[in-house]
Design a protein around this motif. Structure first.
Motif, PDB file in Angstrom:
ATOM      1  N   LYS A  31     -57.554   1.848  42.198  1.00 20.50           N
ATOM      2  CA  LYS A  31     -58.253   1.135  43.259  1.00 20.50           C
ATOM      3  C   LYS A  31     -58.406   2.017  44.490  1.00 20.50           C
ATOM      4  O   LYS A  31     -57.504   2.776  44.843  1.00 20.50           O
ATOM      5  N   ASP A  32     -59.568   1.911  45.167  1.00 19.64           N
ATOM      6  CA  ASP A  32     -59.854   2.704  46.376  1.00 19.64           C
ATOM      7  C   ASP A  32     -59.686   4.201  46.132  1.00 19.64           C
ATOM      8  O   ASP A  32     -59.264   4.946  47.019  1.00 19.64           O
TER       9      ASP A  32
ATOM     10  N   ARG B 182     -56.718  -4.188  52.561  1.00 16.09           N
ATOM     11  CA  ARG B 182     -55.690  -3.675  51.667  1.00 16.09           C
ATOM     12  C   ARG B 182     -54.385  -3.423  52.395  1.00 16.09           C
ATOM     13  O   ARG B 182     -53.310  -3.602  51.869  1.00 16.09           O
TER      14      ARG B 182
END
Length: 272
Positions: free
Chosen positions: A226-227, A272
């Motif tokens: 993720k990211d 996040r």
């Protein structure tokens, strides 16, 4: 039917289908194994290729005489019980597996290919594949294969610093033009824990600070998370490997790892 236990293999997830190929195959808990050329599929789907480069394996005398892309390991040749020999060594071949038809092909490549090797790292950005390291050299090399024209080019970094040469490392995409290198085994036998980012547009290496400097790794796996995080799993903290002319013996004293390491490649969002 379940696939035999194995390690040092390649695994790729295509949609909902897991493809496992090669590696060291363990039968009935044995520690003496031979490299496998099997591929195992689950819930086969079509539309995506699997592309493999290089590696360590064997060829017959006839196959070697017809090939210029195979470097013989002169310390590891054996007979197979017949009249001809099997020579072990390294190659720089490109093979493509088509899941829809379960067939292998070998595309005709252009340009200067990388030298034959094994234990290198590879990654894909768009329609280009990258091969990195796997040779006993002071600094690491990186090559690009255009997957549309099947043309090889070696990428020469424009300036230092450069990562030291290594094998058994990983290379993972972190953006449309950057790759993250982690760990591996140096030519002096040191298990490494450094991280580097390569910009394929600027042709520059940059060492990346991270919080896992106390966790060297070889034989690990890495994926893009993720990211654009890089998620590393498993591997070993030590390198203990004995190879004879017939089989590979893996030492039970190896320090295998079961932890997950996360490397941040960009600032996180406030969410996040």
């Amino acid at each position: 039917m379940a696939a035999p236990s194995r390690s040092d293999h390649v695994a790729v997830l295509l949609g909902n289908v897991l493809h496992v190929w090669g590696g060291l195959q363990y039968m009935d808990g044995e520690e003496v194994v031979l490299p496998s050329d099997e591929i195992w599929l689950y819930d086969l789907e079509s539309g995506v290729w699997l592309i493999y480069f290089g590696g360590y394996g064997w060829k017959t005398v006839r196959e070697i005489s017809n090939y210029k892309s195979f470097t013989v390991d002169e310390t590891s040749w054996v007979t197979n019980g017949r009249v001809f020999f099997r020579y072990w060594g390294w190659n720089n071949e490109v093979h493509v597996f088509e899941p829809d038809t379960a067939t292998w092909t070998e595309p005709q490549t252009q340009g200067q290919p990388p030298k034959p090797r094994a234990s290198h790292a590879s990654a894909t950005l768009g329609s280009k594949g990258y091969i990195c390291g796997g040779l006993e050299t002071q600094t690491i090399d990186i090559h690009c294969l255009d997957l549309v024209t099947w043309t090889w080019t070696q990428i020469e970094p424009l300036a230092p610093p450069l990562p030291m040469g290594r094998s058994l490392h990983t290379l993972t995409p972190t953006s449309h033009n950057t790759l993250f290198l982690f760990g591996g085994l140096s030519i002096s036998g040191q298990v490494l824990c450094d991280g580097w980012e390569f910009d394929t547009v600027k042709r520059e290496w940059r060492e990346k600070p991270h919080r896992h400097k106390d966790k060297p790794r070889v034989w690990h796996s890495a994926v893009q998370g993720k990211d654009n995080d890089v998620v590393v799993y498993g591997g070993s903290r030590d390198y203990v490997l004995v190879m004879d002319t017939i089989a590979v013996l893996r030492s039970p004293s190896q320090s295998h790892c079961g932890d997950v390491l996360v490397f941040q490649s960009q600032p996180y969002s406030l969410t996040r």
